[in-house]
Design a protein around this motif. Structure first.
Motif, PDB file in Angstrom:
ATOM      1  N   VAL A  48      36.087  38.255  34.274  1.00 16.07           N
ATOM      2  CA  VAL A  48      36.294  39.321  35.248  1.00 16.07           C
ATOM      3  C   VAL A  48      36.746  38.763  36.595  1.00 16.07           C
ATOM      4  CG1 VAL A  48      35.180  41.153  36.583  1.00 16.07           C
ATOM      5  CG2 VAL A  48      34.692  40.913  34.140  1.00 16.07           C
ATOM      6  N   ALA A  49      35.989  37.817  37.164  1.00 16.43           N
ATOM      7  CA  ALA A  49      36.306  37.312  38.496  1.00 16.43           C
ATOM      8  C   ALA A  49      35.615  35.976  38.732  1.00 16.43           C
ATOM      9  CB  ALA A  49      35.879  38.310  39.569  1.00 16.43           C
ATOM     10  N   PRO A  58      39.133  33.577  45.896  1.00 10.02           N
ATOM     11  CA  PRO A  58      38.652  34.630  44.999  1.00 10.02           C
ATOM     12  C   PRO A  58      39.733  35.014  43.999  1.00 10.02           C
ATOM     13  CG  PRO A  58      39.192  35.553  47.138  1.00 10.02           C
ATOM     14  CD  PRO A  58      39.282  34.062  47.281  1.00 10.02           C
ATOM     15  N   THR A  59      39.345  35.107  42.753  1.00  9.08           N
ATOM     16  CA  THR A  59      40.272  35.408  41.671  1.00  9.08           C
ATOM     17  C   THR A  59      39.699  36.532  40.820  1.00  9.08           C
ATOM     18  OG1 THR A  59      41.023  33.099  41.607  1.00  9.08           O
ATOM     19  CG2 THR A  59      41.538  34.470  39.695  1.00  9.08           C
ATOM     20  N   LEU A  64      42.230  44.013  36.442  1.00 11.88           N
ATOM     21  CA  LEU A  64      41.202  44.591  37.298  1.00 11.88           C
ATOM     22  C   LEU A  64      41.520  44.478  38.781  1.00 11.88           C
ATOM     23  CD1 LEU A  64      38.075  43.259  35.370  1.00 11.88           C
ATOM     24  CD2 LEU A  64      39.193  45.489  35.163  1.00 11.88           C
ATOM     25  N   LYS A  65      42.609  43.811  39.130  1.00  6.47           N
ATOM     26  CA  LYS A  65      42.985  43.668  40.531  1.00  6.47           C
ATOM     27  C   LYS A  65      43.213  45.029  41.166  1.00  6.47           C
ATOM     28  CE  LYS A  65      45.077  39.074  40.175  1.00  6.47           C
ATOM     29  NZ  LYS A  65      46.326  38.283  40.191  1.00  6.47           N
ATOM     30  N   GLY A  66      42.734  45.154  42.390  1.00  8.22           N
ATOM     31  CA  GLY A  66      42.853  46.412  43.101  1.00  8.22           C
ATOM     32  C   GLY A  66      41.657  47.316  42.942  1.00  8.22           C
ATOM     33  N   MET A  83      32.792  47.129  42.272  1.00  9.10           N
ATOM     34  CA  MET A  83      33.612  47.811  41.283  1.00  9.10           C
ATOM     35  C   MET A  83      33.898  49.225  41.775  1.00  9.10           C
ATOM     36  SD  MET A  83      31.802  46.536  37.732  1.00  9.10           S
ATOM     37  CE  MET A  83      30.292  47.452  38.061  1.00  9.10           C
ATOM     38  N   ASN A  84      35.170  49.531  42.001  1.00  7.61           N
ATOM     39  CA  ASN A  84      35.598  50.837  42.482  1.00  7.61           C
ATOM     40  C   ASN A  84      36.478  51.519  41.444  1.00  7.61           C
ATOM     41  OD1 ASN A  84      34.333  50.329  44.986  1.00  7.61           O
ATOM     42  ND2 ASN A  84      36.186  49.358  45.798  1.00  7.61           N
TER      43      ASN A  84
END
Length: 117
Positions: A48-49, A58-59, A64-66, A83-84
């Motif tokens: 995920v990140a 940060p990656t 899932l970017k954005g 998480m939005n």
């Protein structure tokens, strides 16, 4: 040895937000990379990140970017996943991860995130 505990999971409607937390204890001074993974129902655990312990580079997974953001506060031995705009396909067990000396990975127990339509 390093121990990790996730929190912040739960149920949310589509379009909502959740913030997951990971608390670390033990030999945390050996940790240099902090991450989040998730396991969708019936599938393998996916990246995920990731972020360095100092908050650099940060990656987030391309898909899932954005929507998802990772951050770290290692003064308090914690890191977070914001998480939005959550979707039902985000429903999964989310795990925090830490990479330490020798490339050893440490894992939390997982926290369930359920997104309803």
């Amino acid at each position: 040895q390093v121990q990790l505990v996730e929190s912040g999971g739960g149920s949310v409607q589509a379009g909502g937000s959740l913030r997951l937390s990971c608390a670390a204890s033990g030999r945390t001074f050996e940790i240099y990379s902090l991450g989040w993974f998730r396991q969708l129902p019936g599938k393998e655990r996916d990246f995920v990140a990731r972020i360095t312990r100092g908050g650099g580079n940060p990656t987030v997974a391309d898909s899932l970017k954005g929507r998802f953001t990772i951050s770290a506060d290692m003064t308090n031995r914690m890191w977070y996943l914001q998480m939005n705009s959550l979707k039902p396909v985000d429903t999964a067990v989310y795990y925090c991860e830490a990479t330490g000396g020798g490339g050893v990975s440490y894992w939390g127990q997982g926290t369930q995130v359920t997104v309803s339509s």
